[in-house]
Structures are given as C-alpha cells and as structure tokens.
Design a protein around this motif. Structure first.
Motif, PDB file in Angstrom:
ATOM      1  N   HIS A  26     -29.319   9.568  22.980  1.00  0.00           N
ATOM      2  CA  HIS A  26     -28.340  10.678  22.703  1.00  0.00           C
ATOM      3  C   HIS A  26     -26.979  10.300  23.728  1.00  0.00           C
ATOM      4  O   HIS A  26     -26.414  11.517  23.779  1.00  0.00           O
ATOM      5  N   GLU A  27     -27.003   9.485  24.241  1.00  0.00           N
ATOM      6  CA  GLU A  27     -25.684   9.290  25.222  1.00  0.00           C
ATOM      7  C   GLU A  27     -24.445   8.778  24.226  1.00  0.00           C
ATOM      8  O   GLU A  27     -24.699   8.083  23.302  1.00  0.00           O
ATOM      9  N   CYS A  28     -23.417   9.363  24.399  1.00  0.00           N
ATOM     10  CA  CYS A  28     -22.382   9.324  23.421  1.00  0.00           C
ATOM     11  C   CYS A  28     -21.588   8.023  23.951  1.00  0.00           C
ATOM     12  O   CYS A  28     -21.866   7.293  25.103  1.00  0.00           O
ATOM     13  N   ARG A  56     -26.848   2.541  18.398  1.00  0.00           N
ATOM     14  CA  ARG A  56     -26.763   4.098  18.059  1.00  0.00           C
ATOM     15  C   ARG A  56     -26.298   4.674  16.758  1.00  0.00           C
ATOM     16  O   ARG A  56     -26.423   5.794  16.456  1.00  0.00           O
ATOM     17  N   SER A 109     -24.431  14.771  25.219  1.00  0.00           N
ATOM     18  CA  SER A 109     -25.472  14.252  24.179  1.00  0.00           C
ATOM     19  C   SER A 109     -24.531  14.587  22.593  1.00  0.00           C
ATOM     20  O   SER A 109     -24.029  15.646  22.477  1.00  0.00           O
ATOM     21  N   ARG A 111     -25.678  13.675  18.346  1.00  0.00           N
ATOM     22  CA  ARG A 111     -26.606  13.237  17.548  1.00  0.00           C
ATOM     23  C   ARG A 111     -26.595  11.793  17.142  1.00  0.00           C
ATOM     24  O   ARG A 111     -25.561  11.273  17.136  1.00  0.00           O
ATOM     25  N   ARG A 112     -27.847  11.315  16.967  1.00  0.00           N
ATOM     26  CA  ARG A 112     -27.856   9.911  16.651  1.00  0.00           C
ATOM     27  C   ARG A 112     -26.999   9.513  15.443  1.00  0.00           C
ATOM     28  O   ARG A 112     -26.997  10.376  14.351  1.00  0.00           O
ATOM     29  N   CYS A 118     -19.128  12.990  23.396  1.00  0.00           N
ATOM     30  CA  CYS A 118     -19.699  14.234  23.735  1.00  0.00           C
ATOM     31  C   CYS A 118     -18.345  15.343  24.223  1.00  0.00           C
ATOM     32  O   CYS A 118     -17.476  14.762  24.554  1.00  0.00           O
TER      33      CYS A 118
END
Length: 131
Positions: A26-28, A56, A109, A111-112, A118
């Motif tokens: 969930h890392e942007c 991602r 975070s 969404r995938r 973020c």
C-alpha cells in the motif's frame, strides 16, 4: 564516487538486498520514490517510478508520460516539479531531510493499482501561469 562499486541499477541490486527496493504494501508512488532516492539516489531516469508501477500498478501504462508532462522526467524531478510534501506548504519547514527516513513508515497508503500519491503529498504549486 567509489570505483569499487558496480555501475548501474543492476549493480545496485547485486550489492543491496532486493527487499530494500520492493515497494511496501500500500505504499504510494511518491513515498516509494522518496524512500528509494534517499537510499540509492537518482540516475536521471524514472527507474523508481517504473519499478513501483511494475509492482503496484501495472495498468498505469501512461504514468511516466503523465509525470514527464508535469516536469518529472526523472525520479528526483518529481519532488522539484510535481509533488511537494504537504507539511512544507503548511509552514512546518523544519526541513524535509528527516522526512527521508520516515516517510515510508508514515505513508497514508493508497489502494493497489492507484498511481496517485497519498495525502502526504500535494501537487507543487506553479509559480507561473501555464501557456
């Protein structure tokens, strides 16, 4: 620069554990690129944007072109021309250097599959009108 160091991205991957360059869950994109720039620097390409996208958001095929149109032709230009940390706009200018080590832990975070940063990051205000 240390001559004993292997050249290029492949050399970096050989000398650093691959877990370091994997985007966190969930890392942007902005937090990931900021973390990678702190660790490995910029090589005047969007290599970290590509790596994040491939891991991602593989359907975000126009991400590099969109960022380039906004002035982010390489990873470091994202933070010079495209995004700025929201705290720096609110007057909390303690310096962004301490952020470099902690921003990935603080990522709000996404969404995938989302190629947006973020809420820690905002679009850098333009000092001149577009035209």
């Amino acid at each position: 620069m240390d001559d004993a160091r292997p050249e290029g991205f492949e050399g970096e991957l050989r000398t650093h554990p691959s877990a370091l360059v994997v985007p966190l869950p969930h890392e942007c994109v902005a937090c990931y690129v900021w973390r990678m720039l702190d660790e490995f620097g910029c090589n005047a390409t969007p290599r970290w944007v590509r790596r994040w996208r491939d891991a991602r958001a593989p359907r975000a095929t126009a991400l590099e072109q969109r960022l380039a149109r906004q002035g982010g032709c390489c990873d470091c230009e994202l933070f010079l021309n495209v995004w700025v940390h929201a705290a720096s706009l609110s007057g909390a200018r303690d310096g962004l250097a301490p952020l470099a080590r902690t921003v990935s832990d603080l990522c709000h975070s996404v969404r995938r599959g989302s190629a947006q940063p973020c809420t820690l990051w905002v679009r850098r205000p333009r000092p001149w009108p577009r035209g």
